[in-house]
Every structure is written in C-alpha cells, then in structure tokens.
Scaffold this motif. Structure first.
Motif, PDB file in Angstrom:
ATOM      1  N   LEU A  74      13.922  12.144  59.911  1.00 23.11           N
ATOM      2  CA  LEU A  74      15.536  11.823  58.169  1.00 23.11           C
ATOM      3  C   LEU A  74      15.938  13.294  58.147  1.00 23.11           C
ATOM      4  O   LEU A  74      15.866  13.603  57.615  1.00 23.11           O
ATOM      5  N   LEU A  75      17.672  13.195  58.346  1.00 21.82           N
ATOM      6  CA  LEU A  75      18.374  14.156  58.065  1.00 21.82           C
ATOM      7  C   LEU A  75      19.348  13.850  57.241  1.00 21.82           C
ATOM      8  O   LEU A  75      20.308  13.235  57.139  1.00 21.82           O
ATOM      9  N   SER A  76      19.213  14.420  55.923  1.00 20.08           N
ATOM     10  CA  SER A  76      20.559  14.278  54.997  1.00 20.08           C
ATOM     11  C   SER A  76      20.272  16.166  53.863  1.00 20.08           C
ATOM     12  O   SER A  76      19.931  16.056  53.530  1.00 20.08           O
ATOM     13  N   VAL A  77      21.715  16.433  54.394  1.00 18.14           N
ATOM     14  CA  VAL A  77      21.720  17.908  53.998  1.00 18.14           C
ATOM     15  C   VAL A  77      23.526  18.144  53.780  1.00 18.14           C
ATOM     16  O   VAL A  77      24.059  17.369  53.920  1.00 18.14           O
ATOM     17  N   SER A  78      22.725  18.561  51.993  1.00 20.83           N
ATOM     18  CA  SER A  78      24.054  19.188  51.643  1.00 20.83           C
ATOM     19  C   SER A  78      25.181  20.171  52.790  1.00 20.83           C
ATOM     20  O   SER A  78      26.282  20.495  52.811  1.00 20.83           O
ATOM     21  N   ASP A  79      23.979  21.190  52.435  1.00 25.31           N
ATOM     22  CA  ASP A  79      24.035  22.535  53.736  1.00 25.31           C
ATOM     23  C   ASP A  79      24.156  22.058  55.397  1.00 25.31           C
ATOM     24  O   ASP A  79      22.569  22.058  55.705  1.00 25.31           O
ATOM     25  N   VAL A 118      16.029  17.492  54.458  1.00 26.68           N
ATOM     26  CA  VAL A 118      16.809  17.663  52.923  1.00 26.68           C
ATOM     27  C   VAL A 118      16.764  18.845  52.271  1.00 26.68           C
ATOM     28  O   VAL A 118      16.222  19.454  51.705  1.00 26.68           O
ATOM     29  N   ASN A 119      18.394  19.273  51.753  1.00 26.35           N
ATOM     30  CA  ASN A 119      18.359  20.319  51.110  1.00 26.35           C
ATOM     31  C   ASN A 119      19.582  19.814  49.884  1.00 26.35           C
ATOM     32  O   ASN A 119      20.132  18.105  50.223  1.00 26.35           O
ATOM     33  N   LEU A 120      19.623  19.874  48.613  1.00 21.34           N
ATOM     34  CA  LEU A 120      20.098  19.202  48.238  1.00 21.34           C
ATOM     35  C   LEU A 120      22.084  19.037  47.430  1.00 21.34           C
ATOM     36  O   LEU A 120      22.136  20.484  47.577  1.00 21.34           O
TER      37      LEU A 120
END
Length: 511
Positions: A5-10, A99-101
């Motif tokens: 699962l990939l979900s990143v702000s950066d 994940v990053n926020l």
C-alpha cells in the motif's frame, strides 16, 4: 502475490519504488494523488476504493479508515484464527505499507488560515503507519523515502528479517510521535501562549558523541529542522559533547554583530576573548590578548573565512576547536599537522545561526522551558542616558559589544570593552562586585589597560560600589538594565566620576 500500500505526501522516487516492487512480484494499492502519479507514469496499481469497497468521501477525510485496509495490515499471520477470520471476511493481507504524512509543518509555515491548517492534519496516514508498525512481525512499514533502496535490497536478497522490520517499526513510531508532537505544540502556541499542559521537544539524531560530559556518560547530538545536517560541516576531528556546547556559546557571541569581522574565544562555555576589527587576523590577535592562558585549549569562533595567514597565527598555540563560516584550502593545509585540533565550518562566508524560538534546561525531575532570549540592537540604540555626561560614537560601540557579550555570558557577569575588544571579563560569580573585581584583577595580570573602556552588566548594579570600582579603573561608559531601588544612588556615583551611564530597561540573565 504480496501486496504493498503506497500513500505518500512526499512523492520523491515513489514511481521508481513502485516499479521495483512490481519487479519483486508485489501488487500495488494506492490512494489519491499517489495513485494518480503512478497511473500517469504507467505503473499498474489498484485504487484504494476497489479494496475498501467504499468510495473516498468527505473531501478525502475518509478513505483508508476501513477494515479491509486495517484488517489487511493488522491480522496476525501466525495465528490460524486470524487467518480464518480474514478469509471469512474477505480481507486480503497487506504486506508492505509506505506512508508519509500530510505536510503540516509546511502548511503552518506558509499560512495562518486555521481551516487550511486543520485540513492538513493527517488522520488515515498515522493510523496506517501505527497499524503496520504494530504488526511489524509480518509487515514492512516505510515512512522515509531514503529507506526505499534499503527495503528493496532486503526483499531481493532475503534479508527481510524480523530485526530489519523492527528497526523500521521504531522509525515509524518516531515519525508519528514527532508529527503529533508538532501539532500539539502548534495548537498550544496558537491558543495557550506556547505553555500547554504538555511540552514536546523533538530532535533528529545527527550523531553519537564519543561520550557525554565525562567518559562514563553516553552522548549524542540531535537537531531541530535539520540545522546541523544542512549547515554544520566537520573538516577535521570529531566533535565531543563538550565541544558542541562550547561551540554553541562561541558562535552566538561571534555572530551577534551581523557581518562584522568578529572573533570569540570560549573556554568551558564562557568567553575569554572577543574582538572586532577590519580584518580577522587583527581581530584574533586582539581577542587573544584578553586571556591567552584561558584560550589555551579553547574554542575559537570566527565570523568569516579562515585564511592561511590567520591559520598560521592560530597554530602558534594549542587550540582544541576552530569553528568558522568557512576555512579555506590553504588554511586547512596549515592546520593538517595539528593532530588534536578539530575543525568545523558552516560552508558560508559567515557563521550561520538557527535562531531557535525556544529554550529549555534540564533540572532534577523535569525541565524548565521558555521563549528563547534575544538581544536586539535596539536595546543599545534606544538605551536611556541617565547622566550628564554623554558617550561618543566609539564609546557607544564599545558599550554595544560589552552589553551583547555580557548578555550571552553566565551571570553574574561584567564585561569591559575598549577599542572594540574585550579587555576584561568576570563571569559566573555569586556577587556582581566580585565579578567586577575579578575581571579587573585578571586584566591587571595580563597587563591590559582598561582605562577609557566601556563596562556592561547583564543586570542592574544594586549598589554604587561597582561604579566606584569601575571609575577607579578608568571606565568612562557604563551600560546596564537599570531597575534597582538604588538607581539614583548609582546615577549620582556615575555623575561624580564623570561617567556616561545608560539604562536599557532589559535584563539578560544567563544561568
């Protein structure tokens, strides 16, 4: 096939990371902007609502808070009851979470719009990070793009061990803890003057020091906002715990005068030499005169570039540390034979300060916390003349130097400055009179003439005796905060001696 699962702000390197995971036989699940970027790059990915069987809603506030996501992350692979229940519920395993926020810090730096700030508080992201970290026995959790290659290598080479995942788990909890701390601190600053019921101090580790203040203590350097990583360069040697605290004191004083050619020499956290001159070589020579004995084995902060000529002069005695805006190649060659000398720079023409907004100190059982102190040029510029005699321009420059140095020196202290160089200093005394006497005694031992100098104290003089002693030494200008019940007595003493006395109205204790 495993699922990631990939979900990143950066989103730096996320496309390359996803492609590499597919090459390692991972199926990609993604959300929002990350999914869009992957799709545009031709990466095959499953959009999150295909997994959740529920549409992203409430303007993106809810998209991953779903049992198909958290069940896929959290169910234990070593318990048959969990595996059976996952099968019964149609929950498929998610084996890697990247994940990053939401960029909360960047948001509060660019806007004061509270609605926008609130919308940049991540909810689903920290929940997924914490879920994956909790189940690190089976799940890889990634929060830092710099770890992508590390993880890919571990998977490809069969090094995806529980110990490897445990290290990533610790990093993940550090990530969410720092994130929540930042939000709590911001809210307390906005609504509680920065003094909430909880105070969070978060630093990122830069390095271990060989030990702490003493060899039996562990030590390390931690930074705010990547200050040391971006600015501080080690050219020679290894900074110790004590070196770093001395460097901090030295650079604050050396950089307190903007772009002027200032040099400060510090020993055990206190200045033993300071001067400003048209060139740094002259500044060093003048700074050294104040107390060359204490300067032996000291820390020298140079607000500028160390050249070959300055390096040759510095090499005439043992110095432990030199920190400068920059140290040029010729100077480095001069210093090379000095085995015990440590060299550091900021990689710029002048010293770089972080100007932290906060200050704190450990005490037994806790810590005391405050806004960082600031010594402004206006304090001297707007100081009130309280005597008949007026200082000329040169004397006011000496007064400014003495006042700033005193404000950055351990209380009780007094500082004498003549011709833009410190000629005497007394610091860390229980009595201000003792500080003045100690400074004058040291100056006499060094053969330094303090007559005509400016004297500064970081707090008011409670009695006229310090003024009388200063007058006896030939001091012509005094600057201090004022505010004593005996101010009139002190003013009268200054007038009797023909001295110029200025009150700034601001006290700068340093304990």
């Amino acid at each position: 096939m495993k699922r990631a699962l990939l979900s990143v702000s950066d989103k730096s390197n996320i496309v390359e990371f996803a492609k590499s995971l597919i090459g390692l036989e991972y199926q990609i699940i993604s959300t929002g902007g990350t999914y869009k970027m992957l799709k545009e790059a031709g990466v095959t990915a499953i959009e999150i609502d295909e997994v959740t069987k529920f549409p992203e809603c409430f303007e993106g506030r809810v998209k991953t808070l779903n049992p198909y996501i958290h069940g896929g992350i959290l169910h234990r692979r070593d318990k048959q009851s969990h595996l059976d229940q996952a099968k019964e519920l149609g929950v498929e395993a998610i084996d890697l979470v990247c994940v990053n926020l939401y960029p909360f810090k960047a948001t509060i730096e660019k806007t004061d719009d509270f609605e926008e700030i609130i919308e940049n508080i991540d909810i689903g992201g920290p929940a997924m990070v914490r879920s994956a970290a909790k189940n690190f026995d089976s799940v890889i959790i990634l929060t830092d793009p710099s770890d992508y290659s590390l993880v890919l290598n571990a998977i490809a080479n069969g090094d995806n061990t529980v110990e490897f995942r445990r290290d990533l788990m610790i990093k993940a909890y550090e990530h969410t803890a720092a994130y929540d701390s930042m939000i709590a601190n911001y809210m307390n600053k906005r609504f509680n003057n920065g003094m909430g019921n909880k105070q969070f101090i978060v630093g990122n580790k830069v390095m271990d020091t060989r030990y702490g203040e003493n060899p039996h203590q562990k030590g390390g350097l931690y930074e705010f906002d990547a200050f040391f990583s971006k600015n501080f360069k080690t050219l020679k040697g290894e900074a110790s715990f004590n070196n770093l605290t001395d460097i901090s004191g030295a650079v604050k004083i050396a950089a307190a005068f903007g772009d002027e050619n200032a040099i400060c020499i510090v020993k055990h956290g206190n200045p033993c030499g300071f001067a400003i001159r048209d060139n740094l070589l002259d500044a060093y020579n003048e700074a050294l005169k104040c107390d060359p004995i204490s300067a032996f084995g000291g820390v020298v902060a140079v607000n500028g570039v160390v050249t070959k000529a300055l390096a040759e002069k510095m090499n005439e005695m043992f110095l432990e540390v030199i920190i400068a805006g920059r140290i040029d190649e010729e100077a480095l060659a001069v210093f090379e034979p000095k085995k015990r000398l440590k060299l550091f720079e900021y990689g710029s023409e002048r010293i770089t300060l972080s100007n932290d907004a906060i200050d704190f100190k450990h005490i037994d059982g806790g810590f005391v916390f405050q806004d960082a102190d600031r010594v402004t040029a206006e304090e001297v510029k707007n100081a009130k003349l309280v005597t008949k005699h007026v200082a000329d321009e040169a004397a006011m420059k000496d007064a400014e130097i003495a006042y700033k140095v005193a404000s950055l020196t351990k209380s009780n202290c007094v500082v004498y400055v003549k011709d833009s160089a410190m000629v005497a200093v007394g610091m860390g005394m229980t009595s201000r009179v003792d500080a003045a006497r100690c400074a004058l005694k040291k100056a006499e031992e060094m053969g330094l003439d303090v007559s005509g100098s400016a004297l500064a104290s970081e707090a008011f003089f409670p009695f006229r005796d310090s003024i009388d002693a200063a007058a006896g030494a030939g001091v012509k200008t005094v600057i201090q905060p004022g505010g004593s019940v005996r101010d009139e007595e002190v003013i009268a003493a200054a007038d009797e001696h023909g001295m110029a006395l200025y009150f700034t109205g601001v006290r700068h204790f340093l304990h």
